[in-house]
Design an enzyme around this catalytic site. Structure first.
Site, PDB file in Angstrom:
ATOM      1  N   LYS A   1      41.325  35.504  47.798  1.00 39.51           N
ATOM      2  CA  LYS A   1      40.691  34.366  48.497  1.00 39.51           C
ATOM      3  C   LYS A   1      41.588  33.857  49.608  1.00 39.51           C
ATOM      4  O   LYS A   1      41.112  33.523  50.688  1.00 39.51           O
ATOM      5  CB  LYS A   1      40.479  33.216  47.505  1.00 39.51           C
ATOM      6  CG  LYS A   1      39.132  33.213  46.838  1.00 39.51           C
ATOM      7  CD  LYS A   1      38.874  31.896  46.140  1.00 39.51           C
ATOM      8  CE  LYS A   1      39.945  31.529  45.200  1.00 39.51           C
ATOM      9  NZ  LYS A   1      39.922  31.603  43.854  1.00 39.51           N
TER      10      LYS A   1
ATOM     11  N   ILE B   1      43.721  35.442  51.417  1.00 38.39           N
ATOM     12  CA  ILE B   1      43.730  36.325  52.595  1.00 38.39           C
ATOM     13  C   ILE B   1      42.409  36.200  53.358  1.00 38.39           C
ATOM     14  O   ILE B   1      42.399  36.189  54.598  1.00 38.39           O
ATOM     15  CB  ILE B   1      43.958  37.796  52.171  1.00 38.39           C
ATOM     16  CG1 ILE B   1      45.280  37.943  51.411  1.00 38.39           C
ATOM     17  CG2 ILE B   1      43.915  38.741  53.374  1.00 38.39           C
ATOM     18  CD1 ILE B   1      46.508  37.575  52.207  1.00 38.39           C
TER      19      ILE B   1
ATOM     20  N   GLU C   1      38.653  24.222  34.246  1.00 39.46           N
ATOM     21  CA  GLU C   1      39.532  23.415  35.099  1.00 39.46           C
ATOM     22  C   GLU C   1      39.012  23.251  36.526  1.00 39.46           C
ATOM     23  O   GLU C   1      39.347  22.287  37.209  1.00 39.46           O
ATOM     24  CB  GLU C   1      40.904  24.083  35.209  1.00 39.46           C
ATOM     25  CG  GLU C   1      41.561  24.353  33.890  1.00 39.46           C
ATOM     26  CD  GLU C   1      42.869  25.080  34.084  1.00 39.46           C
ATOM     27  OE1 GLU C   1      42.878  26.082  34.815  1.00 39.46           O
ATOM     28  OE2 GLU C   1      43.863  24.631  33.505  1.00 39.46           O
TER      29      GLU C   1
ATOM     30  N   LYS D   1      25.591  43.234  39.610  1.00 39.51           N
ATOM     31  CA  LYS D   1      25.296  42.254  38.556  1.00 39.51           C
ATOM     32  C   LYS D   1      26.375  41.177  38.415  1.00 39.51           C
ATOM     33  O   LYS D   1      26.047  39.989  38.338  1.00 39.51           O
ATOM     34  CB  LYS D   1      25.081  42.999  37.226  1.00 39.51           C
ATOM     35  CG  LYS D   1      24.432  42.157  36.142  1.00 39.51           C
ATOM     36  CD  LYS D   1      22.991  41.816  36.408  1.00 39.51           C
ATOM     37  CE  LYS D   1      22.071  42.946  35.978  1.00 39.51           C
ATOM     38  NZ  LYS D   1      20.690  42.747  36.425  1.00 39.51           N
TER      39      LYS D   1
ATOM     40  N   CYS E   1      70.129  32.198  50.030  1.00 48.26           N
ATOM     41  CA  CYS E   1      70.326  31.093  49.087  1.00 48.26           C
ATOM     42  C   CYS E   1      71.239  31.533  47.943  1.00 48.26           C
ATOM     43  O   CYS E   1      72.444  31.639  48.151  1.00 48.26           O
ATOM     44  CB  CYS E   1      68.977  30.567  48.612  1.00 48.26           C
ATOM     45  SG  CYS E   1      69.080  28.841  48.097  1.00 48.26           S
ATOM     46  N   LEU E   2      70.700  31.849  46.763  1.00 49.08           N
ATOM     47  CA  LEU E   2      71.569  32.326  45.688  1.00 49.08           C
ATOM     48  C   LEU E   2      72.308  33.584  46.142  1.00 49.08           C
ATOM     49  O   LEU E   2      73.458  33.806  45.764  1.00 49.08           O
ATOM     50  CB  LEU E   2      70.740  32.626  44.430  1.00 49.08           C
ATOM     51  CG  LEU E   2      71.547  33.053  43.210  1.00 49.08           C
ATOM     52  CD1 LEU E   2      72.335  31.883  42.637  1.00 49.08           C
ATOM     53  CD2 LEU E   2      70.642  33.629  42.121  1.00 49.08           C
TER      54      LEU E   2
ATOM     55  N   HIS F   1      66.203  29.345  53.611  1.00 44.90           N
ATOM     56  CA  HIS F   1      65.229  30.415  53.353  1.00 44.90           C
ATOM     57  C   HIS F   1      64.504  30.799  54.644  1.00 44.90           C
ATOM     58  O   HIS F   1      63.417  30.283  54.915  1.00 44.90           O
ATOM     59  CB  HIS F   1      64.192  29.946  52.319  1.00 44.90           C
ATOM     60  CG  HIS F   1      64.753  29.776  50.957  1.00 44.90           C
ATOM     61  ND1 HIS F   1      64.642  30.734  49.977  1.00 44.90           N
ATOM     62  CD2 HIS F   1      65.454  28.761  50.412  1.00 44.90           C
ATOM     63  CE1 HIS F   1      65.248  30.317  48.889  1.00 44.90           C
ATOM     64  NE2 HIS F   1      65.747  29.111  49.117  1.00 44.90           N
TER      65      HIS F   1
ATOM     66  N   GLU G   1      62.853  33.315  55.295  1.00 47.76           N
ATOM     67  CA  GLU G   1      61.585  34.004  55.021  1.00 47.76           C
ATOM     68  C   GLU G   1      60.390  33.051  55.063  1.00 47.76           C
ATOM     69  O   GLU G   1      59.258  33.484  55.264  1.00 47.76           O
ATOM     70  CB  GLU G   1      61.649  34.725  53.660  1.00 47.76           C
ATOM     71  CG  GLU G   1      61.580  33.861  52.409  1.00 47.76           C
ATOM     72  CD  GLU G   1      62.924  33.265  51.971  1.00 47.76           C
ATOM     73  OE1 GLU G   1      63.846  33.203  52.810  1.00 47.76           O
ATOM     74  OE2 GLU G   1      63.038  32.849  50.808  1.00 47.76           O
TER      75      GLU G   1
END
Ligand code: GLN
Length: 594
Positions: free
Chosen positions: A62, A64, A195, A235, A427-428, A553, A555
């Site tokens: 969904k 994309i 939900e 179906k 980061c890490l 980050h 990215e």
């Protein structure tokens, strides 16, 4: 392009902009310059809304489809944004294990959000914010806080209308800002989930409350292909649309994920049983890359059908030139590089979504195919490191939390440093590079981060001061965009070509500046810092062809049209490494890399 409504007087439009009156509620102002056209200082412009629901099964893409539709509308000049409604009770995904929910995507304003927001930004090349991701948890939190404040004046607080009112308020919020012509809302989960019901109910109410040509509902389903019968089956889609209709929401467009092309008979059948026009049955064939989907949807006229339903009958041709250039480079690379991704969540690709997408963007920029080899850090030892990392052209040590797999990451960094293999730590990953250098070059053999060893004698990575008093987990890290000043003449400077950048963050620990002199004297330098706090943002080894660790980050800001510079340079370095694997001179290579 601005959508102008009746209530905005035509004469308020700047001169020279021809207006075409199309129907009762809509006038389309053609944009003839690249500048935005504003009617007044504070334009009163109401957006139109597209809701994307999903049926049959989860993971149909969904996000994309929503991002592709948004891209097409954007390419026709509309100001578009996308928001995601998640039905789970967590207030945000920040506290979720990546194995549960994939990567946690962080926005400029520091919101910890669903990874679909990453797709929205990568496709649209615009930023999202906290307002673009709403969960059931956040909705209830707001309503319960209001109840505690006495705002409901003694009324019984109920799912309908109070929860649905709050959902609707959030659904319309961005549209009321005046910044967007079209707001696309993706509803997480699958129709039929308990939900999701309040969200679907909110869409039902909006379908009645807003003008008819202000709302479109797109339903994404699956048309399975039964190999034994050699047949596509409609179906499940019929059932899914029926279930959606029972809640009072009728889809205007059905997008069908399929492995095989849908012939006209199948389309007719879906249209007939699902009560939509045949042209509104859209085929969404599996694509070789997600970046091809906007073009597939363009061919299927998904955007045109949406615009028609929204009463927009005049629109420019899409401008997708840059997108097509990118796609061409992506599909026809000239060579290949192999990058090792060292992490501990490698079984689940979604855990490193933005990193993998950044490699795709950076690969296209360098006209190479980036093959990513996942290496589980838990299984790297001193004895097997050579064999595990053999054949790589670059090494990326991924972000992460906690102790598991840490020693393997440190061993991998040592290998990259000593073998002069291009290295990039995020980061890490940057913190591991610092620990490795501390232990193996500075001789601080028990150097560590206090995250993993609170009693280490050499805490080269330490908890940030302001983090020490924080007890609550959710939303309390150093989050979002912060500036970083870059030292001239460094690798970082060659990468960014500027001395002032901002990048996004998500961490609690930092480089311990008490050790900076020691590190710099032995050859690992801080080439980027936050001037206000003194926090080290970038560490690098000038005596290495490409060795860089970043606390932020990058990215999270890489998009198709604006790939993250540090990824582009890292892949560039890997390409050169690949070409020069055998005739290798560190000093000569350093200049050639960037
Ligand atoms: N666990 C480390 C910290 O909190 C790194 C976080 C990360 O990689 N995102 O500082």
């Amino acid at each position: 392009m601005l959508l102008l409504r009746d209530e905005q007087k035509v004469q308020e439009c700047p001169k020279g902009i021809p207006l075409e009156r199309r129907n009762h509620s809509l006038i389309v102002a053609q944009k003839f310059s690249s500048k935005n056209i504003y009617l007044t200082d504070q334009p009163f412009i109401m957006a139109k809304y597209i809701f994307v629901t999903g049926g049959v099964t989860s993971s149909l893409g969904k996000g994309i489809i929503a991002a592709s539709l948004a891209k097409l509308l954007q390419s026709r000049g509309f100001r578009v944004t996308i928001q995601k409604f998640d039905p789970y009770i967590n207030v945000d995904p920040g506290t979720l294990n990546p194995y549960e929910h994939g990567e946690c995507y962080v926005t400029e304003d520091g919101a910890e959000t669903d990874l679909d927001l990453g797709h929205y930004e990568r496709f649209l090349n615009t930023y999202t914010s906290q307002a673009n991701n709403v969960t059931t948890g956040r909705i209830y939190q707001t309503v319960i806080n209001k109840e505690r404040a006495g705002d409901f004046l003694g009324k019984t607080v109920q799912v309908v209308p109070h929860i649905t009112d709050e959902i609707k308020r959030r659904m319309l919020l961005l549209g009321k800002s005046g910044n967007y012509d079209i707001v696309i809302s993706e509803l997480g989960g699958t129709v039929g989930d308990i939900e999701s019901l309040p969200f679907i109910e909110a869409v039902r109410q909006l379908q009645w409350e807003l003008p008819e040509d202000d709302v479109v509902v797109v339903h994404l389903t699956l048309i399975p292909y039964l190999r034994a019968a050699k047949e596509l089956k409609t179906k499940p889609t019929q059932h899914s649309v029926k279930m959606l209709s029972e809640t009072g929401v009728h889809p205007d467009i059905i997008v069908c994920r399929t492995e095989e092309p849908l012939n006209n008979d199948i389309k007719r059948k879906i249209a007939l049983f699902c009560n939509v026009k045949q042209e509104a049955v859209i085929e969404a064939m599996d694509a070789s890359t997600i970046y091809e989907v906007p073009l597939l949807m363009l061919r299927e006229k998904l955007d045109v059908i949406c615009m028609k339903k929204l009463g927009i009958n005049v629109f420019p041709e899409p401008d997708l030139e840059k997108w097509k250039v990118f796609l061409d480079k992506l599909k026809y690379p000239k060579s290949k590089v192999t990058i090792g991704l060292i992490g501990k969540y490698i079984e689940l690709q979604d855990a490193y979504k933005s990193i993998l997408e950044s490699f795709i963007h950076a690969g296209a920029m360098n006209e190479v195919k980036v093959q990513v080899v996942n290496v589980h850090s838990e299984f790297i030892t001193k004895e097997n490191v050579e064999e595990k990392l053999e054949g790589l052209d670059g090494l990326l040590v991924a972000p992460g939390f906690g102790n598991r797999g840490i020693e393997g990451k440190i061993i991998a960094v040592q290998y990259a440093r000593e073998k002069k293999l291009p290295f990039f730590g995020i980061c890490l990953g940057m913190q591991m590079a610092v620990i490795e250098f501390g232990r193996n070059v500075l001789g601080l053999k028990d150097a560590h981060s206090t995250e993993m060893d609170p009693n280490t004698p050499d805490p080269v990575i330490n908890m940030m001061e302001e983090q020490k008093k924080i007890k609550m987990m959710g939303g309390t890290m150093r989050l979002g965009a912060y500036p970083c000043e870059i030292k001239e003449g460094t690798l970082a400077h060659k990468i960014y070509h500027e001395t002032h950048i901002t990048e996004r963050h998500r961490h609690r620990f930092e480089f311990n500046n008490d050790y900076l002199e020691q590190f710099e004297s032995k050859g690992m330098i801080a080439s980027g810092k936050n001037n206000e706090t003194g926090l080290v943002e970038i560490m690098e080894l000038p005596d290495h062809p490409f060795f860089i660790g970043v606390q932020y980050h990058p990215e999270l800001k890489s998009s198709v049209e604006r790939p993250a510079p540090v990824f582009v340079s890292f892949i560039g370095a890997a390409k050169i490494y690949n070409e020069k694997k055998h005739v290798y001179k560190t000093s000569a290579l350093q200049d050639a890399l960037i």
